[in-house]
Structure formats: structure tokens, C-alpha cells
Write a protein that holds these residues in place. Structure first.
Motif, mmCIF file in Angstrom:
data_model
loop_
_atom_site.group_PDB
_atom_site.id
_atom_site.type_symbol
_atom_site.label_atom_id
_atom_site.label_comp_id
_atom_site.label_asym_id
_atom_site.label_seq_id
_atom_site.Cartn_x
_atom_site.Cartn_y
_atom_site.Cartn_z
ATOM 1 N N SER A 5 0.810 -1.215 0.000
ATOM 2 C CA SER A 5 0.000 0.000 0.000
ATOM 3 C C SER A 5 0.846 1.270 0.000
ATOM 4 O O SER A 5 0.448 2.284 -0.574
ATOM 5 N N LEU A 6 2.022 1.238 0.622
ATOM 6 C CA LEU A 6 2.866 2.434 0.686
ATOM 7 C C LEU A 6 3.842 2.524 -0.480
ATOM 8 O O LEU A 6 4.329 3.610 -0.801
ATOM 9 N N GLY A 7 4.151 1.393 -1.114
ATOM 10 C CA GLY A 7 5.119 1.380 -2.190
ATOM 11 C C GLY A 7 4.512 1.790 -3.515
ATOM 12 O O GLY A 7 3.307 2.037 -3.621
ATOM 13 N N MET A 62 -3.987 5.016 3.057
ATOM 14 C CA MET A 62 -5.094 5.925 3.338
ATOM 15 C C MET A 62 -4.911 6.607 4.693
ATOM 16 O O MET A 62 -5.162 7.802 4.830
ATOM 17 N N ILE A 63 -4.455 5.848 5.686
ATOM 18 C CA ILE A 63 -4.292 6.381 7.041
ATOM 19 C C ILE A 63 -3.177 7.415 7.103
ATOM 20 O O ILE A 63 -3.371 8.546 7.565
ATOM 21 N N PHE A 64 -1.994 7.022 6.630
ATOM 22 C CA PHE A 64 -0.813 7.878 6.776
ATOM 23 C C PHE A 64 -0.934 9.222 6.060
ATOM 24 O O PHE A 64 -0.746 10.285 6.683
ATOM 25 N N LEU A 107 -0.450 14.042 12.297
ATOM 26 C CA LEU A 107 0.512 12.975 12.543
ATOM 27 C C LEU A 107 1.329 13.229 13.808
ATOM 28 O O LEU A 107 1.701 12.291 14.515
ATOM 29 N N GLU A 108 1.589 14.522 14.111
ATOM 30 C CA GLU A 108 2.414 14.860 15.271
ATOM 31 C C GLU A 108 1.846 14.311 16.573
ATOM 32 O O GLU A 108 2.581 14.038 17.518
ATOM 33 N N ARG A 109 0.537 14.134 16.619
ATOM 34 C CA ARG A 109 -0.092 13.611 17.838
ATOM 35 C C ARG A 109 0.375 12.199 18.156
ATOM 36 O O ARG A 109 0.263 11.738 19.294
ATOM 37 N N PHE A 110 0.896 11.502 17.147
ATOM 38 C CA PHE A 110 1.275 10.103 17.334
ATOM 39 C C PHE A 110 2.795 9.922 17.429
ATOM 40 O O PHE A 110 3.276 8.788 17.385
ATOM 41 N N GLN A 111 3.534 11.025 17.574
ATOM 42 C CA GLN A 111 4.988 10.914 17.639
ATOM 43 C C GLN A 111 5.432 10.193 18.904
ATOM 44 O O GLN A 111 4.908 10.440 19.994
ATOM 45 N N ARG A 112 6.396 9.286 18.746
ATOM 46 C CA ARG A 112 6.924 8.524 19.882
ATOM 47 C C ARG A 112 8.235 9.150 20.336
ATOM 48 O O ARG A 112 9.065 9.538 19.506
ATOM 49 N N PRO A 113 8.463 9.228 21.641
ATOM 50 C CA PRO A 113 9.697 9.820 22.164
ATOM 51 C C PRO A 113 10.854 8.818 22.148
ATOM 52 O O PRO A 113 11.437 8.495 23.196
ATOM 53 N N VAL A 161 9.567 9.158 14.756
ATOM 54 C CA VAL A 161 8.845 7.891 14.686
ATOM 55 C C VAL A 161 7.414 8.136 15.145
ATOM 56 O O VAL A 161 7.185 8.778 16.177
ATOM 57 N N TYR A 162 6.452 7.623 14.373
ATOM 58 C CA TYR A 162 5.045 7.816 14.688
ATOM 59 C C TYR A 162 4.358 6.481 14.934
ATOM 60 O O TYR A 162 4.533 5.518 14.162
ATOM 61 N N ASP A 163 3.652 6.422 16.042
ATOM 62 C CA ASP A 163 2.971 5.202 16.456
ATOM 63 C C ASP A 163 1.575 5.146 15.858
ATOM 64 O O ASP A 163 0.648 5.776 16.345
ATOM 65 N N LEU A 164 1.429 4.369 14.777
ATOM 66 C CA LEU A 164 0.134 4.223 14.128
ATOM 67 C C LEU A 164 -0.504 2.880 14.465
ATOM 68 O O LEU A 164 -1.426 2.428 13.789
ATOM 69 N N THR A 165 -0.016 2.241 15.545
ATOM 70 C CA THR A 165 -0.573 0.952 15.960
ATOM 71 C C THR A 165 -1.995 1.107 16.488
ATOM 72 O O THR A 165 -2.751 0.124 16.519
ATOM 73 N N THR A 166 -2.377 2.298 16.908
ATOM 74 C CA THR A 166 -3.744 2.500 17.404
ATOM 75 C C THR A 166 -4.754 2.407 16.278
ATOM 76 O O THR A 166 -5.958 2.305 16.534
ATOM 77 N N TRP A 167 -4.276 2.427 15.022
ATOM 78 C CA TRP A 167 -5.170 2.330 13.877
ATOM 79 C C TRP A 167 -5.380 0.871 13.472
ATOM 80 O O TRP A 167 -6.089 0.583 12.517
ATOM 81 N N CYS A 168 -4.748 -0.057 14.236
ATOM 82 C CA CYS A 168 -4.902 -1.483 13.908
ATOM 83 C C CYS A 168 -6.291 -1.959 14.297
ATOM 84 O O CYS A 168 -6.873 -1.452 15.237
#
Length: 244
Positions: A140-142, A211-213, A222-228, A237-244
Motif C-alpha cells: 500500500s505504501l510502495g 489511506m491512514i498515513f 501525525l504529530e499527535r502520534f509521535q513517539r519519544p 517515529v510515529y505510532d500508528l498501531t492504534t489504527w490497527c
């Protein structure tokens, strides 16, 4: 199956076959099942065929080849998602001894097994693997039709993409990271997706990464999902695992 008018431009069947070929071409050199089956061919349906024919072999002996006749659409006439399609095809390969006696192909000397009903039944609960989940965001991303063009002229003619997939890594049994460059800023970001849900079931939502990204990136959410965390291969790095 009736023949389409070849002078009327791409037909619905042509579009489905093109999509199917895109899904299967990787298996020409890579096994569909461990240590065995690779793709020898994909035969479009003739007027008398009941479906497309996926021709498999062991990659060494042409005499090992056989074809599975499969439908292009599900029981509701809808296109079949990639992950369900590949899993159902694997199921047919594993159960081919139960598919009944073969019939000959009209053109090539390969036995044909009618796998249509078994294939459709297997779509309800496809046995996905973590490798399947890892592959879906790559699809999907490629680039839609294979590797990105090397020629700058070709790239300019095609138009600038919003992002470019640069790499990926399966972090553990549950997570994978995909490195993308966002064209607007030139930044490289790491996107973390789920491979399994909390119950341990393989997750197929990575197939919607395209579609999500971009929706999150374009709206600056996207900044809301940034991981420290630190990753020297990307700016964030962005945590998009909550969209699973």
C-alpha cells in the motif's frame, strides 16, 4: 465466460486480471509455500473456462506443474482483498488432493484442478501469517506498479508522489516500522504498524496504510502520534498501531 470486446479499451475482466498479475508476480521466484510452489504462469480465462488459471510448479521440474482454476471475484461479485486472496490460494495448494480429478488445459500440457469453491470458502477465515501482515504496508505504501523509476524524466512525467517508501523492519512479533520520505518537507519518518492485535491474531489493517498515513500527514495530525524514541534513520517515529 464471455469474451470481452478487445477494441473497447480496458474491460472489467482485464482490470481484474492485471490486478491479479500484480499480486502474484512476486511468487515467480519466491515460494508461495515453504520449500515448494512458485508461479509458472497466470492464464486468462478462455470463453469456455470458469475462471483464471494459476499455474504452479516446484521451480525445477516442468513436469511438476499443475493449474488451479480460481474465481476473479467473490460470491458477492466484489474484488477480493490481497491478503485474503493469497491466503485462500495457499489453502487451495495445501488441499489440492481434495479438489477432485484434474482436467486438461486446452493449450498447455498441465492438469487443471477446479479450486473455485474451495477458494471462495477459504476467504471467510484466511490463515494469515506475520509475513503477510509485514507485506501489506509494502504494497500500500510502495509504488503501485513496482519499483520507482530511475530516470528523472520518467519521474517528472509521472508527477511527484506525496511520499516515497525507503525501507522497513519487522521489530518484533507485533510491530513493524516503515521508513517514508514526505515530499513536502523532505523529512524521513518511521511509521509503526501492528502485525498482531492484542489477542495475538495477525492483523491485516496495514493494507490501508496508504489511506491512514497521508490523511494524518496532510492534516498535520501525525504529530499527535509521535513517539519519544530515537531512530537514526528518520527524523521522527510515529505510532500508528492504534489504527490497527
Amino acid at each position: 465466460m464471455t469474451e470481452d470486446d478487445p477494441t473497447a479499451g480496458p474491460t472489467p475482466r482485464d482490470v481484474l486480471l492485471e490486478s491479479l498479475l500484480g499480486r502474484l508476480r512476486e511468487f515467480v521466484a519466491s515460494p508461495l509455500t515453504p520449500g515448494s510452489q512458485v508461479l509458472r504462469g497466470l492464464l486468462p480465462p478462455t470463453e469456455g473456462d470458469r475462471g483464471a488459471r494459476v499455474v504452479l510448479w516446484d521451480g525445477q521440474d516442468l513436469g511438476s506443474a499443475y493449474a488451479l482454476e480460481i474465481p476473479l471475484l467473490d460470491d458477492d461479485g466484489e474484488e477480493i482483498p490481497h491478503d485474503h486472496f493469497i491466503a485462500a490460494l495457499r489453502g487451495c495448494i495445501a488441499q489440492r488432493d481434495a479438489l477432485g480429478p484434474p482436467s486438461p488445459d486446452e493449450v498447455f500440457p498441465v492438469p487443471v484442478l477446479d479450486a473455485r469453491r474451495h477458494f471462495l470458502d477459504a476467504l471467510d477465515a484466511p490463515p494469515l501469517t506475520v509475513a503477510d501482515a509485514l507485506h501489506l504496508p509494502l504494497l500500500s505504501l510502495g509504488p503501485a506498479n513496482g519499483p520507482a523509476p530511475l530516470s528523472e524524466d520518467v519521474e517528472e512525467e509521472a508527477g511527484e508522489a506525496e511520499w516515497r517508501l525507503l525501507g522497513f523492519m519487522l521489530i518484533d512479533e507485533r510491530h513493524a516500522r516503515y521508513y517514508v520520505r514526505w515530499a513536502e518537507t523532505g523529512d524521513v519518518w518511521g511509521l509503526d504498524f501492528c502485525m498482531r492485535d492484542e489477542a495475538g491474531k495477525v492483523d491485516a489493517h496495514g493494507g490501508t496504510a496508504n489511506m491512514i498515513f497521508p490523511a494524518l500527514a496532510s492534516s498535520h495530525d501525525l504529530e499527535r502520534f509521535q513517539r519519544p524514541i530515537f531512530d537514526s534513520r528518520c527524523q521522527a517515529v510515529y505510532d500508528l498501531t492504534t489504527w490497527c
